[in-house]
Design a protein around this motif. Structure first.
Motif, PDB file in Angstrom:
ATOM      1  N   LYS B 192     -19.133 -23.807 -47.729  1.00  0.00           N
ATOM      2  CA  LYS B 192     -17.849 -23.337 -47.207  1.00  0.00           C
ATOM      3  C   LYS B 192     -17.119 -22.479 -48.247  1.00  0.00           C
ATOM      4  O   LYS B 192     -17.178 -22.769 -49.453  1.00  0.00           O
ATOM      5  N   VAL B 193     -16.484 -21.441 -47.774  1.00  0.00           N
ATOM      6  CA  VAL B 193     -15.667 -20.590 -48.653  1.00  0.00           C
ATOM      7  C   VAL B 193     -14.269 -20.530 -48.052  1.00  0.00           C
ATOM      8  O   VAL B 193     -14.115 -20.250 -46.861  1.00  0.00           O
ATOM      9  N   THR B 218     -14.955 -19.301 -44.256  1.00  0.00           N
ATOM     10  CA  THR B 218     -16.243 -18.827 -43.754  1.00  0.00           C
ATOM     11  C   THR B 218     -17.346 -19.643 -44.408  1.00  0.00           C
ATOM     12  O   THR B 218     -17.058 -20.566 -45.179  1.00  0.00           O
ATOM     13  N   GLU B 219     -18.602 -19.290 -44.083  1.00  0.00           N
ATOM     14  CA  GLU B 219     -19.723 -19.981 -44.717  1.00  0.00           C
ATOM     15  C   GLU B 219     -20.658 -18.964 -45.338  1.00  0.00           C
ATOM     16  O   GLU B 219     -20.760 -17.821 -44.858  1.00  0.00           O
ATOM     17  N   VAL B 220     -21.354 -19.392 -46.376  1.00  0.00           N
ATOM     18  CA  VAL B 220     -22.331 -18.523 -47.044  1.00  0.00           C
ATOM     19  C   VAL B 220     -23.603 -18.511 -46.195  1.00  0.00           C
ATOM     20  O   VAL B 220     -24.022 -19.560 -45.704  1.00  0.00           O
ATOM     21  N   ASP B 221     -24.193 -17.324 -45.997  1.00  0.00           N
ATOM     22  CA  ASP B 221     -25.433 -17.290 -45.217  1.00  0.00           C
ATOM     23  C   ASP B 221     -26.652 -17.491 -46.133  1.00  0.00           C
ATOM     24  O   ASP B 221     -26.507 -17.671 -47.351  1.00  0.00           O
ATOM     25  N   GLY B 222     -27.834 -17.449 -45.555  1.00  0.00           N
ATOM     26  CA  GLY B 222     -29.060 -17.736 -46.303  1.00  0.00           C
ATOM     27  C   GLY B 222     -29.340 -16.755 -47.428  1.00  0.00           C
ATOM     28  O   GLY B 222     -30.078 -17.064 -48.364  1.00  0.00           O
ATOM     29  N   LEU B 228     -15.086 -12.478 -45.252  1.00  0.00           N
ATOM     30  CA  LEU B 228     -13.782 -13.026 -44.868  1.00  0.00           C
ATOM     31  C   LEU B 228     -12.964 -11.903 -44.247  1.00  0.00           C
ATOM     32  O   LEU B 228     -12.771 -10.858 -44.887  1.00  0.00           O
ATOM     33  N   GLU B 229     -12.484 -12.102 -43.049  1.00  0.00           N
ATOM     34  CA  GLU B 229     -11.678 -11.077 -42.396  1.00  0.00           C
ATOM     35  C   GLU B 229     -10.775 -11.724 -41.344  1.00  0.00           C
ATOM     36  O   GLU B 229     -11.131 -12.783 -40.815  1.00  0.00           O
ATOM     37  N   PRO B 230      -9.672 -11.110 -41.001  1.00  0.00           N
ATOM     38  CA  PRO B 230      -9.018  -9.959 -41.647  1.00  0.00           C
ATOM     39  C   PRO B 230      -8.214 -10.447 -42.862  1.00  0.00           C
ATOM     40  O   PRO B 230      -7.534 -11.468 -42.787  1.00  0.00           O
TER      41      PRO B 230
END
Lengths: 227, 257
Positions: B192-193, B218-222, B228-230
């Motif tokens: 999680k970010v 947001t989450e980090v992908d593979g 992150l927006e907006p």
């Protein structure tokens, strides 16, 4: 079990206590008497080995409280989990020795241990708020008070109060400096005591003027340098 | 306030409000303060005295936090009980703490099963902003303002880019890397970010409590990417919650340019 609990070997007592703690952690009914006997030996009999066992058995509880505490994020930025656990047991030890407590229930003993940890965090939060509001002066800053502060804290406070004119000034000085509240928050918190925020500013101007006029008596507080 | 050559001096109340950072000065008052040595001197006196008094007096007669906790448990001597009770009547700070302590004690669970189920403690690392050598660095250049930015926290690297979406809103794109040869970025997938308005969740001041709630998550992908927006303009703190450590990025300022 035939042997009376106070005759049990400490190692046996530690094993029994650990088994009961497993039950307690699984929210199952448990016999707290073994754990309480360890508290009794450590506190009332001053048994060092029992004190060591006590820390070993209940260190996990303290760690769990640290991590479930609302201030743990901030606390762990300042010190390690191990140090908080050590501090908690150390403060607990001092307190129970002074008071000669004999805990009747395990929950009572653990509540006291938990209160110790929470008190340590309360003090840490106070120090945090203070350092946020009041940055430390530079080492060679001319603002640093030069004279020695009176040793008795009450004397310090009474000296300041004696220089203030009336109850109003004393109240504002207390809320601003002693409690560290800001004028707008004071008004919000005590609307019945003040007409508006200007009144608090005005009273504080008088306080500052009055203290500055008496700076000779307050050199330990206000330093030597004129602005 | 004495007469001065720069027009009417600011009132003492106004200056005190400025000393507490609460004052709302008009444009002309601000201009006056810039020019007027007397007002500046008075303001310095107020600020300095406030600071010294607070430094010496803040909570200095209050019972310690530990004592207050024992008091709330009802486990202090009669003498201490009377002394603390009478102090609380007169001290709003201690009165507030007592309310919090009593609440905590009422909900006390000696054997909590929740948060501390994870045996391994998460470490928190504060990422350092790294000035990339490829960028021209000139004297007095403020590197924290330029994009992209590179941050480093031990073996974790984070490259942050500011871009715009198709509808013109700003977005933050991040790429996480690791210099640890035994780890791969795929291990960070799903981490999680959170983006907070500064000072963020690590601040202790209760007045900042609203910034403890993430503005965007947001989450980090593979592949170690995050979006992150907006993102509005402002100052932010980012927390990247990796499996074994949390990386904190402070002083993240986003402006229109």
């Amino acid at each position: 079990m035939d042997e009376p609990i106070n005759r049990l070997k400490l190692s046996r007592l530690a094993d029994l206590c650990s088994s009961e703690l497993v039950r307690r952690r699984q929210k199952e009914p448990a016999d707290d008497s073994f754990c309480l006997e360890i508290f009794r030996r450590a506190i009332l009999e001053h048994d060092e080995q029992a004190w060591f066992v006590l820390q070993k058995c209940f260190g996990e509880n303290v760690r769990a409280w640290i991590h479930s505490h609302s201030s743990s994020d901030i606390a762990l930025l300042h010190d390690s989990e191990e140090n908080y656990v050590a501090q908690t047991f150390s403060r607990f030890w001092i307190a129970v020795h002074e008071q000669h407590f004999e805990f009747k229930t395990l929950n009572g003993a653990l509540s006291y241990l938990h209160a110790t940890l929470n008190g340590i965090f309360t003090d840490l939060m106070r120090a945090q708020l203070r350092s946020r509001e009041v940055p430390l002066p530079d080492q060679d800053s001319p603002e640093e008070p030069a004279a020695e502060q009176p040793e008795d804290d009450l004397e310090v406070w009474n000296t300041i109060l004696s220089l203030l004119n009336d109850e109003r000034e004393r109240r504002v000085a207390q809320l601003l400096y002693f409690n560290g509240l800001k004028p707008k928050y004071i008004l919000e918190r005590f609307p019945q005591e003040f007409t508006d925020v200007k009144e608090i500013y005005r009273v504080n101007c008088n306080i500052v003027d009055r203290l500055q006029r008496n700076r000779e008596r307050l050199r330990w507080l206000l330093g030597d340098e004129e602005v | 306030m004495t007469e001065n050559p720069h027009g009417i001096a600011l009132s003492e109340e106004k200056l005190m409000s400025v000393a507490y950072g609460e004052g709302m000065l008009s444009e002309s008052e601000r201009e006056h303060l810039k020019q007027c040595a007397l007002c500046q001197q008075q303001l310095t006196l107020y600020k300095q005295t406030n600071r010294l008094l607070s430094a010496k007096l803040y909570r200095f007669l209050c019972p310690s936090g530990v004592e207050l906790n024992y008091y709330c448990l009802g486990m202090v001597s009669d003498e201490s009980r009377i002394r603390i009770a009478s102090h609380i009547l007169d001290c709003p700070s201690c009165a507030d703490e007592v309310v919090e302590i009593r609440q905590l004690q009422a909900n006390f669970d000696a054997f909590p099963v929740t948060p501390y189920a994870v045996p391994k403690a998460i470490r928190r690392l504060f990422a350092e902003h790294v000035i990339q050598h490829a960028q021209p660095v000139i004297r007095n250049n403020a590197p924290k303002k330029g994009w992209p930015r590179q941050y480093q926290a031990e073996s974790i690297g984070l490259s942050l880019h500011l871009s715009r979406t198709s509808n013109g809103e700003m977005m933050l794109l991040g790429i996480i890397t690791t210099s640890n040869t035994k780890a791969t970025v795929s291990a960070f997938e799903g981490s999680k970010v959170d983006l907070y308005y500064a000072p963020g969740p690590l601040a202790v001041d209760r007045q900042d409590a609203e910034t403890a709630v993430p503005l965007l998550s947001t989450e980090v992908d593979g592949g170690g990417n995050l979006i992150l927006e907006p993102v509005p303009t402002g100052s932010f703190v980012m927390l990247v919650r990796l499996p074994e450590q949390e990386v904190v990025i402070e002083e993240l300022t986003v402006d229109q340019e």
